[in-house]
Design an enzyme around this catalytic site. Structure first.
Site, PDB file in Angstrom:
ATOM      1  N   GLU A   1     -31.471 -12.682 -28.290  1.00 22.72           N
ATOM      2  CA  GLU A   1     -31.955 -11.887 -26.826  1.00 22.72           C
ATOM      3  C   GLU A   1     -30.651 -12.760 -25.893  1.00 22.72           C
ATOM      4  O   GLU A   1     -30.246 -11.512 -25.120  1.00 22.72           O
ATOM      5  CB  GLU A   1     -33.107 -12.470 -26.371  1.00 22.72           C
ATOM      6  CG  GLU A   1     -33.757 -11.702 -25.229  1.00 22.72           C
ATOM      7  CD  GLU A   1     -34.745 -12.260 -24.612  1.00 22.72           C
ATOM      8  OE1 GLU A   1     -35.371 -13.078 -25.086  1.00 22.72           O
ATOM      9  OE2 GLU A   1     -35.231 -12.021 -23.385  1.00 22.72           O
TER      10      GLU A   1
ATOM     11  N   ASN B   1     -27.873   3.529 -56.927  1.00 22.76           N
ATOM     12  CA  ASN B   1     -27.364   4.297 -57.931  1.00 22.76           C
ATOM     13  C   ASN B   1     -26.071   5.408 -57.428  1.00 22.76           C
ATOM     14  O   ASN B   1     -25.055   5.200 -58.040  1.00 22.76           O
ATOM     15  CB  ASN B   1     -28.171   5.102 -58.845  1.00 22.76           C
ATOM     16  CG  ASN B   1     -28.351   4.620 -60.136  1.00 22.76           C
ATOM     17  OD1 ASN B   1     -27.366   4.136 -60.679  1.00 22.76           O
ATOM     18  ND2 ASN B   1     -29.448   4.516 -60.701  1.00 22.76           N
TER      19      ASN B   1
ATOM     20  N   HIS C   1     -36.961  -9.133 -27.099  1.00 18.29           N
ATOM     21  CA  HIS C   1     -37.523  -9.659 -25.970  1.00 18.29           C
ATOM     22  C   HIS C   1     -39.005  -9.529 -26.405  1.00 18.29           C
ATOM     23  O   HIS C   1     -39.731 -10.706 -26.563  1.00 18.29           O
ATOM     24  CB  HIS C   1     -37.447  -8.959 -24.581  1.00 18.29           C
ATOM     25  CG  HIS C   1     -38.232  -9.840 -23.674  1.00 18.29           C
ATOM     26  ND1 HIS C   1     -37.688 -10.950 -23.177  1.00 18.29           N
ATOM     27  CD2 HIS C   1     -39.208  -9.675 -22.788  1.00 18.29           C
ATOM     28  CE1 HIS C   1     -38.267 -11.434 -21.921  1.00 18.29           C
ATOM     29  NE2 HIS C   1     -39.564 -10.737 -22.091  1.00 18.29           N
TER      30      HIS C   1
END
Lengths: 149, 717
Positions: free
Chosen positions: B68, B454, B46
């Site tokens: 929202e 990795n 919001h």
């Protein structure tokens, strides 16, 4: 209007002496001009790099334009100066020159950006300026400080 | 309206909200029912929408608006959280991040409408709406009451699921240490009760009543947990109910009777605490204990200390009390009072402090040169020294930020990698509160990301292989940060395959990096070091996660640029550990000043272990290299005058002054002409013009204005 235009489009060059020749450095790069001072040697660098100096709390590398131009080295004299220039790429660098002559203001119309290559040192130049009856070679600073390939 | 002046604040806050959303949505994935998480997500979305709207970023506003909507339905219980919804939400966050970075670069949000994402979001809403309509009504009425309870405590989780609108002690979540304390108490034959107290609604001074209840109960036993927190109760941040958990020797009735004796208390209900049930809920509590840790890093240790105590009753009671007090202290500052400061301003401040230290050093140098020194003058100089050192430390502290800001991005990254690579993995992080210089924190993100990728891609085996090897199917990656003396250490560890030294060796020979002969003579460690060479990858397949061989060399150069070092420990089949060691501060260090020929150099005191006086006769030769024997170690000698091309001022018969330096587990002896002593110096960069010289890590300005170079002992070894 014509007159205003001429004033607006002028460039200023710091004229320096190296050996027997005079060169112009665009003033927009020049930060400061200081007397020669003791430099701290930096090991393992190119011979033209003379070390680093303390310029008001900043550590600035200095180089000899003479050595870079493959001219013989000479003893420092009373007129030897370090021109501190600021470059976009490499930051602040001090150039050791034999003498600083004057500052010339000239119209851009008098500057010829010709490149000519009949001489060895020519690749340090970016053009020729006519001022009154003199011809001043304009230094290409980026070429001067760049590494020799 | 010109909003450009607010752009920086907008960007800062957007990033905060986005980070928050990332973290919370991850939490939501783990625990889809957690109202607090959903509320937090809703709030962040919001605010983001409002900010984007104000700044005129329509596309960003549209996207957040639709997000929202989804959150709002989730909050109302109309739709349930599903895995694909989480994926879509993460995609939305990525899109929002793209907007933000566009805005940062061009102050324009770009032209990507993300219509497909918006459609996906709306699809989430549509079918569910009709299907779950009936359920929505009941769930909605339940949810409608939540604001009331969330008002009661910002910090403590009070949930309304079980008992509808009445908060109860049953909702209190216990962390493991609290659980342990309770168990311990029960073992000793004490009772553990949870009690919910209701204050009369006509009561005016609720906090005072609550205080009286606390006091009464404390006469009978120990209060270990309260909801809301004791601080919130003291500040009257509760409605009519509050709950406590106590350890007591008395029975429940007498405790309740005592509470009811306090005037204006309407009711008090309680029962024995069921420890098993609460133990299952500990996960949700972790978030809270993390924030507690941030505010008071001691408390973590304190609570574990409490957990480990298991002796006499008196110590236990003490411990419980201590815990209680800690809790009160800890929960006090909900929001720290802070000021946002431009990092450049801090840099200026830091530079000024550096100047001051240089000026102080000159003063010290001048005072030692004077023949007859005056005691008062000396005293003042010493005072000045201590003030500048303190000033420096304070400014450094201002620049220190917790590494958390970098680390919070990684759980999301690992989640995405887990999906992409189709491997199950979990990231465990500790030490988020470890502080580092701002510039280091900004730079360390990329190397850490490389190492984590990795670990995920090369380190961890596929789920199938793991099963065959009898390892848990889910791979674990650990990211631990901690302070170690003047260094900060960051470890990236995995329980995967480890580095296959033979494979690296074969690859290196194949690529011609080393010859067969060399390979024979190389130690395991040296071979692992090959991984750090540019474009060296052992991955057989190049994936878009890693394997292109750019990475480890970048990691190393980046870390070395921060004057740090990286080290690998690996055991085939058991996993590998990458250890990054970074200096705490970058700008000012303690050094040993040495003289070589007629030049002065500074060597970081951190790398020097001892100074030795060596007679020329003690020098031995190994493979025609000079070495010395010191306390059982064979240490190679490095004659600095040769490395630095200086003529030494010492004769060949004179004793050598050798500074023994250490890098990892390697030693070297640096031969110098003379020692000048210890000095605190300000590191100045040599600039981009002279960066070729690896052995010089920087320069500094001495008290007399001369420039001295700083030798990087690590590069010499």
């Amino acid at each position: 209007m014509g007159e205003v235009k001429t004033i607006g489009e002028t460039v200023q060059y710091v004229v320096i002496q190296i050996g027997n020749e005079q060169y112009g450095i665009d003033i927009k790069y020049v930060d400061n001009i200081v007397r020669i001072q003791h430099a701290t040697r930096v090991p393992k660098v190119a011979s033209y790099i003379k070390g680093v100096i303390n310029l008001r709390g900043e550590v600035i590398p200095i180089m000899s334009v003479r050595v870079k131009m493959q001219l013989p080295e000479i003893e420092d004299t009373k007129s030897t100066r370090i021109i501190i220039v600021k470059l976009d790429q490499l930051g602040t660098i001090g150039l050791i020159v034999d003498e600083v002559k004057e500052v010339l203001t000239m119209s851009v119309d008098n500057v010829d950006k010709v490149s000519y290559d009949k001489e060895e040192k020519s690749h340090f130049l970016m053009g020729i300026a006519k001022f009154e009856n003199r011809l001043i070679s304009l230094l290409d600073l980026n070429a001067v400080v760049s590494e020799v390939s | 309206m010109d909003v450009s002046q607010y752009l920086e604040i907008f960007l800062d806050e957007s990033r905060e909200h986005l980070q928050n959303l990332n973290t919370e949505i991850l939490n939501l994935e783990q625990d889809a029912e957690n109202q607090d998480t959903i509320n937090e997500i809703f709030r962040a979305a919001h605010s983001l929408k409002g900010m984007a709207g104000t700044m005129g970023y329509k596309r960003m506003q549209n996207l957040t608006h639709d997000m929202e909507n989804v959150f709002s339905e989730v909050r109302n219980g109309t739709i349930k959280v599903q895995p694909n919804m989480i994926d879509i939400l993460f995609q939305c966050l990525d899109a929002l991040e793209e907007y933000t970075s566009n805005i940062q670069e061009t102050s324009d949000e770009g032209t990507n409408d993300n219509t497909s994402l918006i459609k996906l979001l709306n699809d989430l809403l549509k079918p569910e709406n009709t299907a779950a309509d009936a359920a929505a009504k009941t769930a909605g009425s339940n949810a409608a009451k939540t604001p009331e309870s969330s008002k009661t405590g910002e910090n403590e989780e009070v949930q309304t699921e079980d008992d509808g609108d009445i908060p109860s002690w049953k909702d209190i979540k216990l962390d493991s240490s609290e659980n342990n304390v309770f168990r311990e108490a029960r073992k000793q034959g004490k009772n553990v009760f949870g009690i919910t107290v209701k204050v009369q609604d006509t009561c005016i001074l609720k906090a005072a009543r609550a205080f009286l209840v606390f006091k009464t109960v404390e006469e009978l036993g120990e209060i270990l947990v309260s909801a809301p927190s004791a601080q919130d109760i003291e500040d009257e941040k509760f409605d009519l109910y509050f709950s406590i958990m106590i350890i007591t020797e008395h029975n429940l009735d007498s405790v309740i009777a005592a509470i009811k004796n306090v005037s204006e208390i309407e009711s008090a209900d309680g029962g024995a605490v069921d420890l098993k049930e609460t133990a299952a809920e500990t996960e949700a509590k972790q978030e809270h204990s993390k924030s507690v840790k941030d505010k008071n890093s001691d408390s973590g240790q304190a609570s574990t200390a409490v957990a480990s105590k298991e002796s006499a009753a008196s110590t236990d009671q003490n411990a419980a009390k201590q815990q209680n007090e800690k809790k009160q202290v800890v929960s006090k500052p909900i929001v720290n009072r802070t000021v946002r400061v431009d990092i450049e301003k801090l840099d200026v401040l830091m530079n000024l402090v550096s100047e001051l230290i240089i000026a102080k050093n000159s003063l010290v140098a001048a005072s030692t040169q004077e023949g007859d020194r005056n005691a008062a003058f000396n005293e003042q100089i010493e005072y000045l020294e201590s003030v500048t050192t303190n000033l420096h430390e304070s400014v450094m502290k201002v620049r220190m930020v917790p590494i958390e800001s970098v680390m919070t991005k990684f759980p999301r990254m690992i989640r995405d990698l887990s999906k992409k690579l189709n491997k199950k993995m979990e990231l465990y992080m500790t030490g988020e509160e470890t502080e580092l210089d701002r510039t280091v924190v900004d730079e360390i993100g990329d190397p850490l990301m490389h190492l984590l990728r990795n670990a995920a891609d090369h380190g961890l085996e596929s789920s199938q292989l793991r099963k065959e090897r009898g390892k848990p199917e889910e791979g674990s990656i650990f990211l631990d940060a901690y302070q170690d003396g003047n260094n900060v250490v960051i470890e990236v560890r995995d329980d995967g395959n480890g580095i296959d030294v033979e494979a690296v060796k074969a690859k290196a020979i194949e690529r011609g990096t080393i010859s067969l002969e060399q390979a024979e003579n190389m130690s395991e460690k040296e071979i692992i070091q090959l991984l750090f060479l540019p474009s060296f990858s052992t991955a057989k397949l190049v994936t878009d996660v890693s394997g292109r061989g750019v990475g480890l060399d970048v990691v190393r150069s980046k870390i070395e640029a921060l004057s740090g070092e990286v080290e690998v420990k690996s055991k085939l089949g058991e996993g590998s550990t990458w250890i990054i060691r970074l200096p705490l501060t970058l700008a000012i260090i303690q050094t040993l000043m040495v003289v070589i020929g007629d030049e002065k150099y500074a060597i970081s005191l951190g790398s020097i272990t001892t100074i030795e006086d060596i007679a020329p006769s003690e020098i031995k030769f190994v493979q025609s290299k000079e070495v010395i024997h010191i306390r059982g170690n064979v240490i190679p000698l490095i004659r600095l005058n040769k490395v630095l091309d200086i003529k030494s001022g010492k004769g060949p018969d004179e004793n050598l002054i050798v500074a023994i330096v250490k890098k990892g587990d390697k030693y070297a002896g640096l031969v110098v002409d003379d020692l000048l002593g210890q000095q605190e110096i300000v590191i100045k960069s040599l600039g981009r013009f002279i960066n070729k010289s690896k052995i010089i890590s920087g320069a500094t300005i001495l008290g007399d204005g001369e420039v001295a170079l700083i030798l990087d002992a690590n590069a010499l070894i």
